[in-house]
Structures are given as structure tokens and as C-alpha cells.
Design an enzyme around this catalytic site. Structure first.
Site, PDB file in Angstrom:
ATOM      1  N   SER A   8      44.989  54.577  38.734  1.00  0.00           N
ATOM      2  CA  SER A   8      45.798  52.928  38.751  1.00  0.00           C
ATOM      3  C   SER A   8      43.875  52.432  39.465  1.00  0.00           C
ATOM      4  O   SER A   8      43.505  53.132  40.557  1.00  0.00           O
ATOM      5  CB  SER A   8      46.228  53.009  39.909  1.00  0.00           C
ATOM      6  OG  SER A   8      46.217  51.545  40.566  1.00  0.00           O
ATOM      7  N   HIS A  33      45.522  52.238  34.467  1.00  0.00           N
ATOM      8  CA  HIS A  33      46.926  51.789  35.081  1.00  0.00           C
ATOM      9  C   HIS A  33      46.169  50.423  36.003  1.00  0.00           C
ATOM     10  O   HIS A  33      45.524  50.815  36.950  1.00  0.00           O
ATOM     11  CB  HIS A  33      47.397  52.446  36.159  1.00  0.00           C
ATOM     12  CG  HIS A  33      48.745  51.748  36.446  1.00  0.00           C
ATOM     13  ND1 HIS A  33      49.893  51.585  36.187  1.00  0.00           N
ATOM     14  CD2 HIS A  33      49.110  51.041  38.369  1.00  0.00           C
ATOM     15  CE1 HIS A  33      50.936  50.958  36.560  1.00  0.00           C
ATOM     16  NE2 HIS A  33      50.259  50.944  38.586  1.00  0.00           N
ATOM     17  N   ASP A  35      47.025  46.674  38.188  1.00  0.00           N
ATOM     18  CA  ASP A  35      47.863  46.467  39.479  1.00  0.00           C
ATOM     19  C   ASP A  35      47.487  44.998  39.804  1.00  0.00           C
ATOM     20  O   ASP A  35      46.766  44.416  39.750  1.00  0.00           O
ATOM     21  CB  ASP A  35      48.214  47.219  41.029  1.00  0.00           C
ATOM     22  CG  ASP A  35      48.419  48.453  40.863  1.00  0.00           C
ATOM     23  OD1 ASP A  35      49.695  48.726  40.315  1.00  0.00           O
ATOM     24  OD2 ASP A  35      47.692  49.885  40.468  1.00  0.00           O
ATOM     25  N   MET A  37      48.734  41.434  41.197  1.00  0.00           N
ATOM     26  CA  MET A  37      49.594  40.587  42.754  1.00  0.00           C
ATOM     27  C   MET A  37      48.903  39.365  43.203  1.00  0.00           C
ATOM     28  O   MET A  37      48.255  39.278  42.655  1.00  0.00           O
ATOM     29  CB  MET A  37      49.800  41.916  43.963  1.00  0.00           C
ATOM     30  CG  MET A  37      49.628  43.158  43.584  1.00  0.00           C
ATOM     31  SD  MET A  37      48.743  43.987  44.958  1.00  0.00           S
ATOM     32  CE  MET A  37      49.050  46.206  43.999  1.00  0.00           C
ATOM     33  N   HIS A  66      51.017  46.509  35.170  1.00  0.00           N
ATOM     34  CA  HIS A  66      51.964  46.993  36.302  1.00  0.00           C
ATOM     35  C   HIS A  66      52.007  45.121  36.719  1.00  0.00           C
ATOM     36  O   HIS A  66      50.962  44.719  37.851  1.00  0.00           O
ATOM     37  CB  HIS A  66      51.981  47.553  37.244  1.00  0.00           C
ATOM     38  CG  HIS A  66      52.859  47.697  38.076  1.00  0.00           C
ATOM     39  ND1 HIS A  66      52.906  48.726  38.971  1.00  0.00           N
ATOM     40  CD2 HIS A  66      53.505  47.194  38.058  1.00  0.00           C
ATOM     41  CE1 HIS A  66      53.897  48.759  39.939  1.00  0.00           C
ATOM     42  NE2 HIS A  66      54.192  47.646  39.848  1.00  0.00           N
ATOM     43  N   MET A  68      52.995  43.228  39.720  1.00  0.00           N
ATOM     44  CA  MET A  68      53.819  42.337  41.117  1.00  0.00           C
ATOM     45  C   MET A  68      54.067  41.213  41.299  1.00  0.00           C
ATOM     46  O   MET A  68      53.547  41.010  42.632  1.00  0.00           O
ATOM     47  CB  MET A  68      53.654  43.865  41.815  1.00  0.00           C
ATOM     48  CG  MET A  68      53.371  44.794  41.944  1.00  0.00           C
ATOM     49  SD  MET A  68      52.744  46.395  42.413  1.00  0.00           S
ATOM     50  CE  MET A  68      51.487  45.579  41.245  1.00  0.00           C
ATOM     51  N   MET A 137      58.741  52.981  41.336  1.00  0.00           N
ATOM     52  CA  MET A 137      57.539  52.774  42.379  1.00  0.00           C
ATOM     53  C   MET A 137      58.454  53.577  43.257  1.00  0.00           C
ATOM     54  O   MET A 137      59.568  54.139  43.433  1.00  0.00           O
ATOM     55  CB  MET A 137      57.736  51.371  42.522  1.00  0.00           C
ATOM     56  CG  MET A 137      57.043  49.976  41.990  1.00  0.00           C
ATOM     57  SD  MET A 137      55.650  49.805  41.680  1.00  0.00           S
ATOM     58  CE  MET A 137      55.241  50.887  43.361  1.00  0.00           C
ATOM     59  N   GLY A 144      47.726  50.639  47.982  1.00  0.00           N
ATOM     60  CA  GLY A 144      47.161  51.891  47.683  1.00  0.00           C
ATOM     61  C   GLY A 144      47.489  52.241  48.751  1.00  0.00           C
ATOM     62  O   GLY A 144      47.176  51.855  49.373  1.00  0.00           O
ATOM     63  N   GLY A 145      47.551  53.750  48.220  1.00  0.00           N
ATOM     64  CA  GLY A 145      47.277  54.948  49.495  1.00  0.00           C
ATOM     65  C   GLY A 145      48.350  54.905  50.676  1.00  0.00           C
ATOM     66  O   GLY A 145      48.281  55.622  51.711  1.00  0.00           O
ATOM     67  N   ASP A 175      54.613  56.089  40.071  1.00  0.00           N
ATOM     68  CA  ASP A 175      53.738  54.930  41.084  1.00  0.00           C
ATOM     69  C   ASP A 175      53.574  55.461  41.900  1.00  0.00           C
ATOM     70  O   ASP A 175      54.705  54.270  42.804  1.00  0.00           O
ATOM     71  CB  ASP A 175      54.191  53.766  40.185  1.00  0.00           C
ATOM     72  CG  ASP A 175      52.733  52.579  40.364  1.00  0.00           C
ATOM     73  OD1 ASP A 175      51.582  53.827  41.549  1.00  0.00           O
ATOM     74  OD2 ASP A 175      52.128  51.474  40.048  1.00  0.00           O
ATOM     75  N   GLY A 176      52.689  55.655  42.967  1.00  0.00           N
ATOM     76  CA  GLY A 176      52.933  55.245  44.420  1.00  0.00           C
ATOM     77  C   GLY A 176      53.044  56.610  45.138  1.00  0.00           C
ATOM     78  O   GLY A 176      53.520  57.998  45.363  1.00  0.00           O
ATOM     79  N   GLY A 197      46.691  56.777  42.455  1.00  0.00           N
ATOM     80  CA  GLY A 197      44.913  55.808  42.935  1.00  0.00           C
ATOM     81  C   GLY A 197      44.416  56.400  43.509  1.00  0.00           C
ATOM     82  O   GLY A 197      43.021  56.912  42.763  1.00  0.00           O
TER      83      GLY A 197
HETATM   84  C1  DX5 Z   1      51.362  50.252  44.675  1.00  0.00           C
HETATM   85  C2  DX5 Z   1      50.842  50.185  42.901  1.00  0.00           C
HETATM   86  C3  DX5 Z   1      50.157  51.381  43.271  1.00  0.00           C
HETATM   87  C4  DX5 Z   1      48.710  51.570  43.609  1.00  0.00           C
HETATM   88  C5  DX5 Z   1      49.014  53.645  43.986  1.00  0.00           C
HETATM   89  O1  DX5 Z   1      51.896  49.308  45.098  1.00  0.00           O
HETATM   90  O2  DX5 Z   1      51.498  49.823  42.566  1.00  0.00           O
HETATM   91  O3  DX5 Z   1      49.525  51.476  41.419  1.00  0.00           O
HETATM   92  O4  DX5 Z   1      47.982  51.296  42.737  1.00  0.00           O
HETATM   93  O5  DX5 Z   1      48.151  53.762  44.240  1.00  0.00           O
HETATM   94  P1  DX5 Z   1      48.317  54.864  45.334  1.00  0.00           P
HETATM   95  O6  DX5 Z   1      48.081  56.537  44.014  1.00  0.00           O
HETATM   96  O7  DX5 Z   1      47.240  55.419  46.245  1.00  0.00           O
HETATM   97  O8  DX5 Z   1      49.743  55.100  45.799  1.00  0.00           O
HETATM   98 ZN    ZN Z   2      50.967  49.749  39.725  1.00  0.00          ZN
END
Ligand code: DX5
Ligand code: ZN
Length: 226
Positions: A8, A33, A35, A37, A66, A68, A137, A144-145, A175-176, A197
Site C-alpha cells: 500500500s 494498493h 488508498d 480517502m 481501495h 474509502m 479490513m 496506515g500503521g 488490509d490493515g 503499508g
Molecule cells: C487503511 C488503508 C490501508 C493501509 C494499510 O485505511 O486501507 O491500505 O494503508 O497500512 P498498514 O499496513 O500500515 O496498516
Molecule cells: Zn487500503
């Protein structure tokens, strides 16, 4: 089905997206991937079609986008034009899910349905035979993180059972908070695509981290039948 690794780019350095994509590809990434938002569906803003077009020009692997965002059906065409190969929309954000999935397919893309951690597997019952991919999810979307929610493993198992009962062998993406510690268990539970990510771009060497994640996921996959 061979496990796919989808780094990601949300966790990458946005001034060096091309470099990040290449590093992940060298490590054997199967997709990138992306994201998206909107500050409404999730409390954060990220990127939109113009940045995706730029990533598309440099990436060799497919783009797994993705969304969101609220009312994603308004933007499907824009993301298709920008170069998305898979478009995943949230079941919580889309009243007529089946219609939206059909629209994505008509654009020539793979249609994904994403579920927040608090959304039950049953929310997908009516479209279980239609989805090309399911995105489970394993953190609350937006950042992320975050820390992996352990009950996601059971949810993947239940999702695999639902898809099987619908006669649909669609891949399940998680994911996550996916990292070396949970990759194997997720695959054993029925996950096919690992989105990561920070476990990739938060590491000193994203190429090595991509390879390591695949190795971790395959180790468990081999051990599982015993
Ligand atoms: C969160 C995103 C993820 C995110 C994952 O809302 O949809 O794709 O980037 O990041 P990590 O792997 O750090 O949780
Ligand atoms: Zn995502």
C-alpha cells in the site's frame, strides 16, 4: 491460489512514488494498493485520480484501488480512466451494492467489496456470487500503521465459507496491520491477497520486506495441511 502481495503506497514517501513502486516490484509485488480517502467516509484525506494516473504510468503491476469514499458510484469512471485495475468499494458507503459492482465490471475492471471491521460477513450475502474480490479490513480504515485486529482471522475464515457456499472462488484480501507475524495465519484462514503499508514501505528496504512478507505467508500455507 498463489498468495499475492499488494504493498500500500499510503505508507510510501509521496515525493518518491515511482521509486516506491519499483522497489516493491523488485521484491515481487503482485499489485500496488492505492488508498483513496475523502475526509467523510474516513477521517482522513489522501489522493485521487491525478496521482493514480501518474502511478499507472510507472507501474508494471496492476493497481488495486481501495475507495474509502462516500457515494463511490459517482467516481467509478474517473478511477477507471485514471488506470485502476481493481476497484473496491465499501459496503457501508454504497446503498445499491450490486448495481455498483455491475458498473465496475462494465468499465472492464475487477469489482471488489470492502468491509469495515464492525461490518459482519453477512453484509455480503446478497452479492457473494457477484464479487471479484473481497477486502476484509483488519483495522478501522483511514490511517496506515494501526494495530491488526486479531478477530479478523476468524472473519476471513467465515468469509471464505460464505464465498464457498455461493460457489464463488473470489480472492480475499486483508488490509490493515498485516505483517510478518500474522501473514501466515491469514493465508491459512483463507486470505489470498495481503495488503501491507508499514510492513513494506515503513521498512528500510521495501524490496526485502516484500519478499519477506511473501515468505512468511507461504511458510504457513505449506505447514497448514499437517
Ligand atoms: C487503511 C488503508 C490501508 C493501509 C494499510 O485505511 O486501507 O491500505 O494503508 O497500512 P498498514 O499496513 O500500515 O496498516
Ligand atoms: Zn487500503
Amino acid at each position: 491460489m498463489r498468495v499475492q502481495i499488494a504493498p500500500s503506497i499510503l505508507s510510501a514517501d509521496f515525493t518518491e512514488l515511482g521509486k516506491a513502486v519499483r522497489a516493491a516490484e523488485r521484491g515481487g509485488a503482485d499489485a500496488i494498493h492505492v488508498d483513496v480517502m475523502d475526509g467523510h467516509f474516513v477521517p482522513n484525506l489522501s489522493i485521487g485520480p491525478p496521482v493514480i494516473s501518474s502511478i499507472k504510468r510507472t507501474a508494471r503491476v496492476p493497481l488495486d484501488v481501495h475507495l474509502m469514499i462516500e457515494d463511490p458510484s459517482r467516481y467509478l469512471e474517473a478511477f477507471a480512466k485514471a488506470g485502476a485495475d481493481t476497484l473496491s468499494i465499501h459496503v457501508e458507503a454504497q446503498p445499491n451494492l450490486s448495481q455498483a459492482l455491475t458498473s465496475i465490471k462494465k468499465l472492464g475492471l475487477l469489482a471488489g467489496a470492502a468491509l469495515n471491521p464492525s461490518t459482519p460477513v453477512t453484509a455480503l450475502e446478497t452479492v457473494a456470487s457477484e464479487v471479484d474480490v473481497v477486502l476484509v479490513m483488519s483495522v478501522n480504515p483511514g490511517f496506515g500503521g494501526q494495530r491488526f485486529i486479531p478477530s479478523s482471522i476468524e472473519k476471513v475464515r467465515a468469509m471464505r465459507a460464505l464465498l464457498e457456499s455461493a460457489g464463488n472462488p473470489a480472492p480475499i484480501a486483508v488490509d490493515g496491520g498485516v505483517d510478518l507475524s500474522n501473514a501466515g495465519e491469514l493465508v491459512a484462514a483463507g486470505a489470498n491477497i495481503l495488503v501491507a503499508g508499514s510492513a513494506i514501505f515503513g521498512q528500510d528496504d521495501p524490496t526485502k520486506a516484500t519478499r519477506a512478507l511473501r515468505a512468511a505467508s507461504e511458510e504457513q500455507a505449506v505447514r497448514e495441511p499437517n
